[in-house]
Design a protein around this motif. Structure first.
Motif, PDB file in Angstrom:
ATOM      1  N   GLU A 184      15.263 -17.732  10.630  1.00 36.54           N
ATOM      2  CA  GLU A 184      14.951 -17.949  12.038  1.00 36.54           C
ATOM      3  C   GLU A 184      13.542 -17.516  12.408  1.00 36.54           C
ATOM      4  O   GLU A 184      12.974 -18.006  13.378  1.00 36.54           O
ATOM      5  CB  GLU A 184      15.961 -17.203  12.916  1.00 36.54           C
ATOM      6  CG  GLU A 184      17.381 -17.769  12.825  1.00 36.54           C
ATOM      7  CD  GLU A 184      18.356 -17.017  13.689  1.00 36.54           C
ATOM      8  OE1 GLU A 184      18.056 -15.854  14.045  1.00 36.54           O
ATOM      9  OE2 GLU A 184      19.413 -17.582  14.026  1.00 36.54           O
ATOM     10  N   THR A 230      17.131 -34.528   8.179  1.00 35.63           N
ATOM     11  CA  THR A 230      16.495 -33.445   8.931  1.00 35.63           C
ATOM     12  C   THR A 230      17.308 -33.147  10.181  1.00 35.63           C
ATOM     13  O   THR A 230      17.649 -34.056  10.943  1.00 35.63           O
ATOM     14  CB  THR A 230      15.066 -33.827   9.346  1.00 35.63           C
ATOM     15  OG1 THR A 230      14.348 -34.322   8.206  1.00 35.63           O
ATOM     16  CG2 THR A 230      14.337 -32.621   9.915  1.00 35.63           C
ATOM     17  N   THR A 231      17.619 -31.878  10.371  1.00 37.31           N
ATOM     18  CA  THR A 231      18.363 -31.440  11.550  1.00 37.31           C
ATOM     19  C   THR A 231      17.389 -30.963  12.617  1.00 37.31           C
ATOM     20  O   THR A 231      16.509 -30.137  12.347  1.00 37.31           O
ATOM     21  CB  THR A 231      19.335 -30.310  11.197  1.00 37.31           C
ATOM     22  OG1 THR A 231      20.231 -30.763  10.170  1.00 37.31           O
ATOM     23  CG2 THR A 231      20.141 -29.880  12.414  1.00 37.31           C
ATOM     24  N   ASN A 267       9.373 -22.518  12.745  1.00 38.92           N
ATOM     25  CA  ASN A 267      10.136 -22.482  13.989  1.00 38.92           C
ATOM     26  C   ASN A 267       9.264 -22.294  15.225  1.00 38.92           C
ATOM     27  O   ASN A 267       9.766 -22.338  16.349  1.00 38.92           O
ATOM     28  CB  ASN A 267      11.196 -21.388  13.930  1.00 38.92           C
ATOM     29  CG  ASN A 267      12.330 -21.745  12.991  1.00 38.92           C
ATOM     30  OD1 ASN A 267      12.606 -22.919  12.753  1.00 38.92           O
ATOM     31  ND2 ASN A 267      12.979 -20.747  12.419  1.00 38.92           N
ATOM     32  N   TYR A 302       9.208 -21.349   5.735  1.00 39.99           N
ATOM     33  CA  TYR A 302      10.301 -22.259   6.086  1.00 39.99           C
ATOM     34  C   TYR A 302      11.635 -21.577   6.341  1.00 39.99           C
ATOM     35  O   TYR A 302      12.360 -21.934   7.270  1.00 39.99           O
ATOM     36  CB  TYR A 302      10.474 -23.303   4.977  1.00 39.99           C
ATOM     37  CG  TYR A 302      11.694 -24.179   5.154  1.00 39.99           C
ATOM     38  CD1 TYR A 302      11.653 -25.280   6.002  1.00 39.99           C
ATOM     39  CD2 TYR A 302      12.891 -23.903   4.483  1.00 39.99           C
ATOM     40  CE1 TYR A 302      12.772 -26.092   6.189  1.00 39.99           C
ATOM     41  CE2 TYR A 302      14.014 -24.705   4.657  1.00 39.99           C
ATOM     42  CZ  TYR A 302      13.947 -25.790   5.512  1.00 39.99           C
ATOM     43  OH  TYR A 302      15.053 -26.586   5.691  1.00 39.99           O
ATOM     44  N   ASN A 303      11.996 -20.607   5.546  1.00 36.33           N
ATOM     45  CA  ASN A 303      13.355 -20.059   5.565  1.00 36.33           C
ATOM     46  C   ASN A 303      13.577 -19.056   6.687  1.00 36.33           C
ATOM     47  O   ASN A 303      12.726 -18.224   6.979  1.00 36.33           O
ATOM     48  CB  ASN A 303      13.664 -19.390   4.218  1.00 36.33           C
ATOM     49  CG  ASN A 303      13.753 -20.403   3.093  1.00 36.33           C
ATOM     50  OD1 ASN A 303      14.412 -21.428   3.224  1.00 36.33           O
ATOM     51  ND2 ASN A 303      13.066 -20.129   1.992  1.00 36.33           N
ATOM     52  N   TYR A 358      10.430 -27.470   3.094  1.00 33.96           N
ATOM     53  CA  TYR A 358      11.646 -26.923   2.510  1.00 33.96           C
ATOM     54  C   TYR A 358      11.602 -26.937   0.981  1.00 33.96           C
ATOM     55  O   TYR A 358      12.277 -26.143   0.325  1.00 33.96           O
ATOM     56  CB  TYR A 358      12.876 -27.690   3.022  1.00 33.96           C
ATOM     57  CG  TYR A 358      13.285 -28.865   2.171  1.00 33.96           C
ATOM     58  CD1 TYR A 358      14.288 -28.724   1.214  1.00 33.96           C
ATOM     59  CD2 TYR A 358      12.666 -30.104   2.305  1.00 33.96           C
ATOM     60  CE1 TYR A 358      14.659 -29.796   0.420  1.00 33.96           C
ATOM     61  CE2 TYR A 358      13.041 -31.172   1.522  1.00 33.96           C
ATOM     62  CZ  TYR A 358      14.037 -31.016   0.572  1.00 33.96           C
ATOM     63  OH  TYR A 358      14.401 -32.072  -0.214  1.00 33.96           O
ATOM     64  N   ARG A 399      15.168 -27.730  12.441  1.00 36.80           N
ATOM     65  CA  ARG A 399      15.964 -26.571  12.041  1.00 36.80           C
ATOM     66  C   ARG A 399      16.258 -26.555  10.535  1.00 36.80           C
ATOM     67  O   ARG A 399      16.366 -25.487   9.941  1.00 36.80           O
ATOM     68  CB  ARG A 399      17.280 -26.546  12.831  1.00 36.80           C
ATOM     69  CG  ARG A 399      17.106 -26.394  14.337  1.00 36.80           C
ATOM     70  CD  ARG A 399      16.214 -25.220  14.702  1.00 36.80           C
ATOM     71  NE  ARG A 399      16.189 -24.938  16.138  1.00 36.80           N
ATOM     72  CZ  ARG A 399      15.310 -24.144  16.721  1.00 36.80           C
ATOM     73  NH1 ARG A 399      14.350 -23.573  15.996  1.00 36.80           N
ATOM     74  NH2 ARG A 399      15.358 -23.927  18.014  1.00 36.80           N
ATOM     75  N   GLU A 400      16.393 -27.743   9.925  1.00 37.81           N
ATOM     76  CA  GLU A 400      16.713 -27.788   8.495  1.00 37.81           C
ATOM     77  C   GLU A 400      16.339 -29.152   7.943  1.00 37.81           C
ATOM     78  O   GLU A 400      16.336 -30.155   8.661  1.00 37.81           O
ATOM     79  CB  GLU A 400      18.208 -27.534   8.276  1.00 37.81           C
ATOM     80  CG  GLU A 400      18.616 -27.468   6.804  1.00 37.81           C
ATOM     81  CD  GLU A 400      20.114 -27.336   6.608  1.00 37.81           C
ATOM     82  OE1 GLU A 400      20.530 -26.791   5.580  1.00 37.81           O
ATOM     83  OE2 GLU A 400      20.871 -27.812   7.485  1.00 37.81           O
ATOM     84  N   GLN A 401      16.033 -29.189   6.646  1.00 38.99           N
ATOM     85  CA  GLN A 401      15.767 -30.454   5.958  1.00 38.99           C
ATOM     86  C   GLN A 401      16.323 -30.367   4.548  1.00 38.99           C
ATOM     87  O   GLN A 401      16.278 -29.299   3.920  1.00 38.99           O
ATOM     88  CB  GLN A 401      14.262 -30.741   5.930  1.00 38.99           C
ATOM     89  CG  GLN A 401      13.902 -32.144   5.478  1.00 38.99           C
ATOM     90  CD  GLN A 401      12.430 -32.436   5.723  1.00 38.99           C
ATOM     91  OE1 GLN A 401      11.562 -31.843   5.099  1.00 38.99           O
ATOM     92  NE2 GLN A 401      12.148 -33.350   6.647  1.00 38.99           N
ATOM     93  N   LYS A 402      16.858 -31.500   4.057  1.00 37.35           N
ATOM     94  CA  LYS A 402      17.379 -31.498   2.688  1.00 37.35           C
ATOM     95  C   LYS A 402      17.307 -32.903   2.099  1.00 37.35           C
ATOM     96  O   LYS A 402      17.312 -33.911   2.812  1.00 37.35           O
ATOM     97  CB  LYS A 402      18.808 -30.975   2.646  1.00 37.35           C
ATOM     98  CG  LYS A 402      19.814 -31.740   3.492  1.00 37.35           C
ATOM     99  CD  LYS A 402      21.179 -31.059   3.458  1.00 37.35           C
ATOM    100  CE  LYS A 402      22.192 -31.776   4.347  1.00 37.35           C
ATOM    101  NZ  LYS A 402      23.509 -31.096   4.344  1.00 37.35           N
TER     102      LYS A 402
END
Length: 707
Positions: free
Chosen positions: A54, A185-186, A59, A51-52, A28, A125-128
């Protein structure tokens, strides 16, 4: 495992060469400088496609059951991973009558695909980065227990928040850069995962422990699973009404092959590296973890091997346990060899001298490393760590002894049954799992490990049961073990164990378990405070390194979160001798002939030798070499957990599955050596060939639609 042009900070702290072939990068926030180097190396994908969105490549990659990696390869949820990652699922479905370990398995229809209750795949699905939030909540000002509570509470709150949007999501919070950073992380988990295809163990583990961590390799290390979902394409518990999952992104499979120098990229879930670790930590790892682990497992595995080769039913029960044990037995041996041959401890200390000098001569607001304290702390911890490793390997879960497993479960807490208001009527019970273990093997291993422990650990750390063995059984470990199995309620499946009655502590098995727990308790008084102090100094060491090299991109040590590594296809040179970068069908046939002459790990079914002796391999034959290529090398940066990671070309097409590192660089978890570190992968064309020509899996070949 990689290329060369950038110096990356995860690289061994003492190395001052620049390179771009090392690094386990979070996607990310992939540094632009790193992406540009990837493009220079041959990546043809836009930055955002990694990464970005769908349809991003990330994925298509999954966390496979919490210990491996995998890749989705079809619009109907087919997942490729390694054979050794699917090993336990394959074993659990096997019986003497239907031995999928021995004979392989192919589900000819959806209805024949086999469910696996304890397995799953997880999509990131997501990380921040949430470091600022964690700091604002006062993390650094809290004690250990308060810190753990803070992270748990924050994780629960963030999970609740994402579930309001999608009930199938959850959040994990992990420490990065030795605790200097925190990422959330989701994930989305799918728990209905079914076995679809596997080759026989003779091919999926070809070479066995003889070839493990070695090059050249010919192992056809893959298995195939399918993700199932509910009718809305959402995660759901197993149900006969579930249908194949339809992902928005899956990996395109390429049969075009590769040549030396071609761009290669892995995306997966590397488990653990310690490249920021101090020289004192590496010394302790060598002497107090690797050395005793290898010694104890070697003794245990000798007994297991003898029993497994004598009885097919026993082999099926213990195949997975043996493989888990042997993998890091050999890894420990190889890592120590590399630590010594490279001189890593001394090299690291030379770097630490430079870091100490920089720290003393630079004004910085980061907390300084107390190197003298760090050295003293590790000296005090090393003895306890050595004892702990011996104790855990001999009597803990790692021992592979059913008696030990039950004893520790009982001591550490099991489900309480009975009248909740009457303590004396409360009990625990072990269900009958006799199909999972063999009494003769179990008892001999237990006796051997009891004897081995007292031979390698100072007497002051012997559990009190050794007095019983000496006085009552005249030092005969086997007689003592036979007595335990005969008399202790621990091995009486289905019997109620009343832990609040007087007879509980009189049971010989309970006495045995309590004596072990006494040693664990003593170690628990010594080790945690030392480790807390060490972790604080190691955290400062990592921060100082990054600050000293602040003009360079840095990646965090692996922690089983998704990472990307990149590099090229190619071999290495050792002692002036080139390794080559791929193996061929001719080479496996040659080894199979050695199997016919008694080399156990090279034995395979006659049909395999016939298939791989073909004159023409059709679409699976490499156009450049004219050969059927089996396994290949890249310099991608991998470690345990990366098993099953997809290996992509510059277009993001699947060309193989990572399954091993090489013996000559087993210290890469602490020191990445660009000259020697290599990732061993199984060629995707070899995978497809076996599915096609051996398995006749026409429906799967069509579904994958390889180009």
């Amino acid at each position: 495992m990689k290329k060369a042009t950038l110096f990356l900070a995860g690289l061994m702290a003492f190395s001052m060469q620049s390179k771009a072939d090392e690094g386990m990068w979070t996607l990310y926030n992939l540094p632009q400088q790193v992406y540009e180097t990837m493009v220079d190396e041959g990546l043809q994908m836009p930055y955002n496609e990694l990464y970005n969105g769908e349809n991003s490549l990330k994925n298509a990659v999954v966390n496979f059951s919490g210990y491996c990696s995998g890749v989705v390869v079809s619009p109907d949820g087919l997942v490729f991973t390694n054979h050794h990652c699917g090993f336990e699922a394959i074993r659990s479905h096997s019986t003497v009558e239907h031995d999928y370990m021995l004979n392989g398995f192919y589900a000819k229809s959806y209805a024949e695909e086999l469910p696996n209750p304890n397995m799953f795949v997880s999509f990131m699905r997501e990380q921040k980065d949430i470091t600022e939030l964690v700091e604002q909540l006062g993390y650094d000002k809290k004690n250990k227990q308060e810190r753990e509570t803070l992270i748990d509470s924050l994780e629960n709150a963030m999970t609740k928040q994402v579930k309001e949007k999608d009930s199938t999501l959850h959040v994990n919070i992990d420490a990065f850069y030795e605790g200097n950073k925190w990422y959330a992380t989701t994930y989305q988990d799918f728990t209905d995962l079914r076995l679809v295809f596997t080759v026989p163990k003779s091919m999926g583990k070809f070479g066995g422990e003889t070839d493990n961590w070695m090059w050249p390799r010919q192992t056809c290390d893959f298995s195939v699973f399918r993700i199932y979902a509910d009718k809305n394409n959402q995660p759901a518990a197993y149900s006969k009404d579930n249908v194949p999952y339809h992902p928005k992104r899956w990996a395109k499979v390429s049969t075009e092959g590769y040549k030396e120098g071609d761009y290669a990229m892995t995306i997966g879930y590397p488990g653990s590296t310690e490249r920021y670790l101090s020289s004192y930590g590496i010394q302790m790892m060598r002497d107090a973890s690797n050395t005793p682990r290898a010694q104890v497992r070697g003794v245990k595995q000798e007994v297991m091997t003898r029993h497994m080769r004598a009885d097919e039913a026993v082999r099926i029960k213990y195949d997975s346990k043996f493989a888990q044990s042997a993998n890091y037995w050999k890894n420990s041996l190889g890592m120590n060899k590399c630590i010594d041959s490279i001189g890593i401890v001394n090299l690291k200390r030379e770097y630490e001298k430079k870091l100490r000098a920089w720290q003393e001569n630079t004004n910085t607001n980061i907390k300084k490393v107390d190197f003298d304290a760090l050295e003293s702390l590790y000296k005090r911890l090393t003895e306890a760590r050595y004892v702990y490793t011996n104790l855990y390997e001999s009597f803990g879960r790692s021992s592979a002894v059913e008696f030990n497993t039950r004893a520790m479960k009982l001591m550490r807490g099991m489900e309480i049954k009975g009248d909740s208001k009457k303590a004396k009527d409360q009990y625990q019970v072990f269900e009958d799992n006799s199909k999972e273990w063999d009494a003769n093997l179990d008892k001999e291993v237990m006796a051997v490990l009891l004897k081995n422990y007292c031979e390698h650990v100072d007497k002051k750390w012997w559990p009190s049961i050794y007095q019983t063995i000496d006085k009552k059984f005249k030092g005969d470990y086997q007689k003592y073990v036979d007595y335990l199995y005969d008399k202790s309620i621990i091995m009486k499946s289905g019997k109620k164990i009343y832990c609040n009655r007087k007879e509980f502590t009189k049971d010989p098995g309970i006495k045995y378990a309590l004596s072990l727990m006494d040693i664990y308790a003593q170690l628990n008084e010594i080790m945690p405070p030392l480790m807390d102090s060490i972790n604080e100094q190691e955290k400062r060491l990592c921060a100082a390194k990054i600050r000293m090299e602040e003009d360079l991109p840095h990646y965090s040590d692996a922690n089983f979160t998704m990472r990307l590594s990149y590099g090229q296809v190619g071999g290495f040179e050792l002692g002036g001798k080139p390794s080559g970068y791929f193996t061929t069908a001719e080479s496996i046939v040659k080894k199979m002939k050695q199997g016919e002459n008694g080399v156990f790990d090279y034995k395979a079914e006659p049909i395999m030798q016939t298939l791989l002796s073909a004159k023409d391999f059709g679409r699976y034959q490499d156009k450049r070499s004219g050969k059927m290529q089996l396994c290949f090398l890249t310099n991608n940066d991998i470690t345990g957990g990366n098993s099953g990671s997809p290996m992509f070309n510059g277009k993001g097409e699947l060309i193989g599955l990572a399954f091993d590192g090489n013996w000559d660089s087993l210290s890469s978890d602490i020191n990445f050596d660009k000259r020697l570190a290599r990732c061993i992968g199984v060629d995707i064309r070899y995978v497809l060939f076996m599915m096609d020509k051996w398995g006749h899996a026409d429906r799967l070949i069509k579904e994958i639609d390889a180009k």
